[in-house]
Design a protein around this motif. Sequence first.
Motif, PDB file in Angstrom:
ATOM      1  N   LYS A 174      88.256  88.063  79.100  1.00 29.18           N
ATOM      2  CA  LYS A 174      89.320  88.010  78.112  1.00 29.18           C
ATOM      3  C   LYS A 174      88.849  87.296  76.850  1.00 29.18           C
ATOM      4  CE  LYS A 174      94.146  86.705  77.616  1.00 29.18           C
ATOM      5  NZ  LYS A 174      95.313  86.144  78.294  1.00 29.18           N
ATOM      6  N   THR A 175      88.066  86.226  77.012  1.00 33.19           N
ATOM      7  CA  THR A 175      87.587  85.490  75.846  1.00 33.19           C
ATOM      8  C   THR A 175      86.614  86.332  75.020  1.00 33.19           C
ATOM      9  OG1 THR A 175      85.861  84.456  77.182  1.00 33.19           O
ATOM     10  CG2 THR A 175      87.891  83.234  76.907  1.00 33.19           C
ATOM     11  N   GLU A 176      85.784  87.131  75.677  1.00 33.97           N
ATOM     12  CA  GLU A 176      84.872  88.014  74.938  1.00 33.97           C
ATOM     13  C   GLU A 176      85.642  89.062  74.153  1.00 33.97           C
ATOM     14  OE1 GLU A 176      82.534  89.408  78.182  1.00 33.97           O
ATOM     15  OE2 GLU A 176      80.888  88.036  77.719  1.00 33.97           O
ATOM     16  N   ARG A 177      86.678  89.661  74.762  1.00 36.15           N
ATOM     17  CA  ARG A 177      87.501  90.649  74.055  1.00 36.15           C
ATOM     18  C   ARG A 177      88.202  90.010  72.866  1.00 36.15           C
ATOM     19  NH1 ARG A 177      89.065  92.051  79.365  1.00 36.15           N
ATOM     20  NH2 ARG A 177      91.050  91.000  79.037  1.00 36.15           N
ATOM     21  N   GLU A 178      88.742  88.813  73.051  1.00 40.26           N
ATOM     22  CA  GLU A 178      89.451  88.106  71.979  1.00 40.26           C
ATOM     23  C   GLU A 178      88.482  87.763  70.841  1.00 40.26           C
ATOM     24  OE1 GLU A 178      92.811  86.388  70.128  1.00 40.26           O
ATOM     25  OE2 GLU A 178      92.605  87.775  71.802  1.00 40.26           O
ATOM     26  N   ARG A 179      87.287  87.291  71.176  1.00 41.15           N
ATOM     27  CA  ARG A 179      86.286  86.954  70.161  1.00 41.15           C
ATOM     28  C   ARG A 179      85.918  88.197  69.348  1.00 41.15           C
ATOM     29  NH1 ARG A 179      81.508  85.771  72.885  1.00 41.15           N
ATOM     30  NH2 ARG A 179      82.653  84.118  73.915  1.00 41.15           N
ATOM     31  N   HIS A 180      85.741  89.322  70.019  1.00 40.38           N
ATOM     32  CA  HIS A 180      85.399  90.571  69.328  1.00 40.38           C
ATOM     33  C   HIS A 180      86.542  91.011  68.420  1.00 40.38           C
ATOM     34  CE1 HIS A 180      84.856  94.954  68.913  1.00 40.38           C
ATOM     35  NE2 HIS A 180      83.602  94.595  68.743  1.00 40.38           N
ATOM     36  N   ARG A 181      87.774  90.894  68.896  1.00 41.60           N
ATOM     37  CA  ARG A 181      88.933  91.289  68.097  1.00 41.60           C
ATOM     38  C   ARG A 181      89.040  90.428  66.840  1.00 41.60           C
ATOM     39  NH1 ARG A 181      93.877  89.708  67.041  1.00 41.60           N
ATOM     40  NH2 ARG A 181      93.799  87.934  68.461  1.00 41.60           N
ATOM     41  N   LEU A 182      88.853  89.120  66.985  1.00 41.07           N
ATOM     42  CA  LEU A 182      88.943  88.223  65.840  1.00 41.07           C
ATOM     43  C   LEU A 182      87.822  88.488  64.834  1.00 41.07           C
ATOM     44  CD1 LEU A 182      89.923  84.890  67.615  1.00 41.07           C
ATOM     45  CD2 LEU A 182      91.377  86.344  66.192  1.00 41.07           C
TER      46      LEU A 182
END
Length: 65
Positions: A34-42
């Motif tokens: 989830k943190t990797e997806r969030e980092r990519h989105r940001l």
Amino acid sequence: MGEVVNLRQARKQKARIEKERQAGENRALHGRSKTERERHRLASEKAGKFLAGHRREKPDDPGER
């Protein structure tokens, strides 16, 4: 004498085990936390805002110069 084995059930069980093994491999190879997806989105949002801020023309004013 050995235990009687229903071959149809044994075949299905073997297929289930193989399918779960393959799913585990795919999760390890292609899954993201989830943190990797969030980092990519940001990062994508930040890059989009940066590019939008450096446009010569605003997207809502195509004919005006």
